[in-house]
Design a protein around this motif. Sequence first.
Motif, PDB file in Angstrom:
ATOM      1  N   TYR B 144       0.775  -1.252   0.000  1.00  0.00           N
ATOM      2  CA  TYR B 144       0.000   0.000   0.000  1.00  0.00           C
ATOM      3  C   TYR B 144       0.801   1.294   0.000  1.00  0.00           C
ATOM      4  O   TYR B 144       0.219   2.347  -0.190  1.00  0.00           O
ATOM      5  N   ARG B 152       1.452  -0.573  -7.636  1.00  0.00           N
ATOM      6  CA  ARG B 152       0.676  -1.477  -6.765  1.00  0.00           C
ATOM      7  C   ARG B 152       0.812  -2.918  -7.259  1.00  0.00           C
ATOM      8  O   ARG B 152       0.789  -3.861  -6.482  1.00  0.00           O
ATOM      9  N   LEU B 178      -3.971 -11.112   4.522  1.00  0.00           N
ATOM     10  CA  LEU B 178      -3.634  -9.744   4.108  1.00  0.00           C
ATOM     11  C   LEU B 178      -3.661  -9.628   2.584  1.00  0.00           C
ATOM     12  O   LEU B 178      -4.225  -8.674   2.020  1.00  0.00           O
ATOM     13  N   ARG B 181      -7.302  -9.896   1.178  1.00  0.00           N
ATOM     14  CA  ARG B 181      -8.031  -8.637   1.334  1.00  0.00           C
ATOM     15  C   ARG B 181      -7.522  -7.579   0.339  1.00  0.00           C
ATOM     16  O   ARG B 181      -8.299  -6.817  -0.220  1.00  0.00           O
ATOM     17  N   ALA B 182      -6.202  -7.561   0.154  1.00  0.00           N
ATOM     18  CA  ALA B 182      -5.624  -6.591  -0.791  1.00  0.00           C
ATOM     19  C   ALA B 182      -6.096  -6.894  -2.212  1.00  0.00           C
ATOM     20  O   ALA B 182      -6.399  -5.986  -2.994  1.00  0.00           O
ATOM     21  N   VAL B 184      -8.894  -8.190  -3.084  1.00  0.00           N
ATOM     22  CA  VAL B 184     -10.272  -7.698  -3.209  1.00  0.00           C
ATOM     23  C   VAL B 184     -10.251  -6.184  -3.420  1.00  0.00           C
ATOM     24  O   VAL B 184     -10.900  -5.652  -4.320  1.00  0.00           O
ATOM     25  N   PHE B 185      -9.459  -5.500  -2.600  1.00  0.00           N
ATOM     26  CA  PHE B 185      -9.416  -4.033  -2.646  1.00  0.00           C
ATOM     27  C   PHE B 185      -8.914  -3.518  -4.001  1.00  0.00           C
ATOM     28  O   PHE B 185      -9.460  -2.569  -4.548  1.00  0.00           O
ATOM     29  N   PHE B 186      -7.880  -4.162  -4.527  1.00  0.00           N
ATOM     30  CA  PHE B 186      -7.325  -3.707  -5.809  1.00  0.00           C
ATOM     31  C   PHE B 186      -8.010  -4.373  -7.002  1.00  0.00           C
ATOM     32  O   PHE B 186      -7.568  -4.217  -8.134  1.00  0.00           O
ATOM     33  N   LYS B 187      -9.057  -5.126  -6.738  1.00  0.00           N
ATOM     34  CA  LYS B 187      -9.857  -5.789  -7.775  1.00  0.00           C
ATOM     35  C   LYS B 187      -8.972  -6.616  -8.715  1.00  0.00           C
ATOM     36  O   LYS B 187      -8.993  -6.454  -9.928  1.00  0.00           O
ATOM     37  N   ALA B 217     -16.318 -14.583   1.950  1.00  0.00           N
ATOM     38  CA  ALA B 217     -15.648 -14.014   0.776  1.00  0.00           C
ATOM     39  C   ALA B 217     -15.136 -15.122  -0.144  1.00  0.00           C
ATOM     40  O   ALA B 217     -15.221 -15.012  -1.385  1.00  0.00           O
TER      41      ALA B 217
END
Lengths: 552, 269
Positions: B144, B152, B178, B181-182, B184-187, B217
């Motif tokens: 991040y 990224r 971790l 989740r990342a 998912v966040f960055f698609k 998820a």
Amino acid sequence: MKNETRLNFLGLIFLVLLFGGACWRIFTRAEASDPAHGKVRLSFAHYLVYESNRRFFDRIIKEYERLHPGVEIEQIDVPPPVWHAWRQTRFTGATAPDIMQLGRGITEEQFALHMLPLTEALAEANPYNTGTELVGIPWQNTFVDRLEGSDSFREGLQEFYGVTTYLNVHRLYYNRNLLRAITGADRQPEDFQELLKLCRRTKIWAEREGRAVAPIVGSVEYARNFFDIFISQQTQRVAMRIDAEQDLLINSFGVPFRNREQGIAWLRGEWRLDDPEILSAWHALREVAAYFQPGFLTASRDDAGFLFKQGRGLMVMTGSWDANYLLVDTKFEVGAFAVPMPGKSDARYGRFVLGAVTENASQPSGGFGVTRASRHPEIAVDFLRFFTSRAINQRFANECLRIPVIRGATVPAEIAAFTPEAEGYQAGFNLSYQDWAAKATQRLTAASMDLLVMPAGGVEPFLRQMNAGYERYLRQDFEFLNRDTSRIVQWRDTLLLALAHDRTVDSGSAQRAVRLAESQTLQEAEFYQNRLVLAGDASVLSPQSQSGAAGK
Amino acid sequence: MRQLGITTLFLLILGSAAGSSTADAWVELEQFRFNSLDDRWTRSGSTGTREQRLIAAIARLNRQPRSQTFVEEAVAMLTDLKLGESDDDPGLWALYLLARIEQLYRVPTRPDLAAGIYRRLMMEYPRHPAGQRARAKLAVLLLYEPAIELSREAGFTAAEDLVVGCEDPVLRAELHLLLGRAAVFFKRGPAVVATHLSAALAYGIANPSLHQSALVALGTTARATGDRRLAIVSYRRFVTENGRDQRVGWITEQLRELETEIAAAEDGP
């Protein structure tokens, strides 16, 4: 001169008397709490000030004292409006009571500093459940939710600090006599359209009869809850679309920091206040708000209850916690029902919903814990075991009309309508941002609500005002949230280091350290996610947002 | 001989008193009693054991109300500790805390310095808890923090590489979670998400709420990749473990749909 000397002498005597009185009070107080004096004295403080609660606590305290003749428990009831300040003063002055009600904004730091973890005690059986099938079961497992709610378990510290005593659900109470007078029958509305129809009918009836009766009376606080319920149903589908963690949870009532995901999604340009799903929610709110009493956004909870008890409202929006106040000692018959929500087949408001919002996971409340200031924590914990035994919890439910939380205890017949509705789906998200971050977005929404609900307002002017400030206020909230998150992450460093070196840690505490480490890392990741979104980093914005739609 | 015995006894008593006061101090830190600890102990001088000096630095770092002066004083105390016998336990934790200060406490922060220390801890002391925590913290920065890795995409790949050299299953679970989740966040797509969440669940997520979220998820992403069987396993496990959850209704419906789809696929055209 002579008079002056006499006055000085009198003043001196007065001061000596005062000093002597103060010493006597301190001496007698210390002696009263001294076990050597004969009895151990404990204090039990709460803000459940309804008379029925106070009388019930008196009764169970006497029973406990009979079981334990060496113990005396003093009940301290503090009015809710001053509870926060009272608690703070007691914490600061190291004069906290032995047993204290939790909730109402108690912070993680206060838990760590002033409250005793109950994790170990909860792993043992509750001896007061002897004779029931709960005998031998760990105390924690005797609660319907295994104490996973925020009034007992603190996620940030990974410890249990309290036990809960009842469960809350929202309900509409209604005046059965009035309903019969208006409609000729005592039949509750079954869906949202029927509720609207009943409201229209009540309004026409009141005008025709010249009666000052509002279809629904509410307060600013409960109207907000009512609106949250509607919005969180209308946003069920959009929530699944923007769910940043893909765990189907954007927001659940009473759980702080849950507004973060929807805020992130808004800043990423993934939803807007005038998207069709959200627009549908605003229209539903405006339509139903027209049936609340004039000025409801400035009314207090007491105002709403008083109006209803005077017969000036057909329905009142509140919840199970007010059952004793509204069902007992009211001059007319009172009934209650769950808020009727639009079904999928609702032609106007059914398009975006999955269905009813379930009450399956309603969070238990009425948490009580033991303070570190307690001189007799083992007795204080024992009293909590007694208080949360199935027999006493059932009596609390029966005598104070509460929904019980101990497995096997049943909802009393008088409040059968409060039995949590297990069917249904998860909530979407609310738009009140209640108590979230710096409360900036909450303030904007609250200040704009007038425009939405007043006859002279409308959805358009409301959205103009909201859209003009939304991004600015949301950013303020995120900046606050990140400062707060950074502080929490820093304190967890200390906690983790301390746990790594604590010679007394057992396997349970070691597991606690692992859980804390996991959630610290993810919280740190959220901190950086927030920063990337606030900075408008291209890697995290949606294509629409990057082409300039973010500030819409 | 008698004198030696008396001296030994005296040292033993002194040692046990110091041990007990150190143990109490860690408990005080657990309860966030920074100011009283700082007042009572740190200000009495820095002549204690290295472990006590570490505690003193932590108390100073967290002293309320927070100030940059306290941070600087804590940095000096930790630096002094680190420069001594730097590879003993207090020395390694001092080094770790110096990295944390650079990453989170300083204004402005210096993530590049923090990342440098994390790398050193991770490479030189991979089995020490400080080295293990450093690996997780470096992964967060790679994922991040643009000052550490501008892209990224590259950051994600570098963070994934950190899992490869990690032997501890608990830490592997944390890193996979971790990364999941990342992703998912960055698609980054459901396949990447599913890979990391599956691994995290296999190694064991300790935090119950994170474990539940990961199950849901994984079910959702597995369905998106067409892996119906994995979706069913995850969803079913979630429903079995969490009867009292607001997602149960929706997930139960998904399970029914998935089972119907599988049955239809098995029946063939």
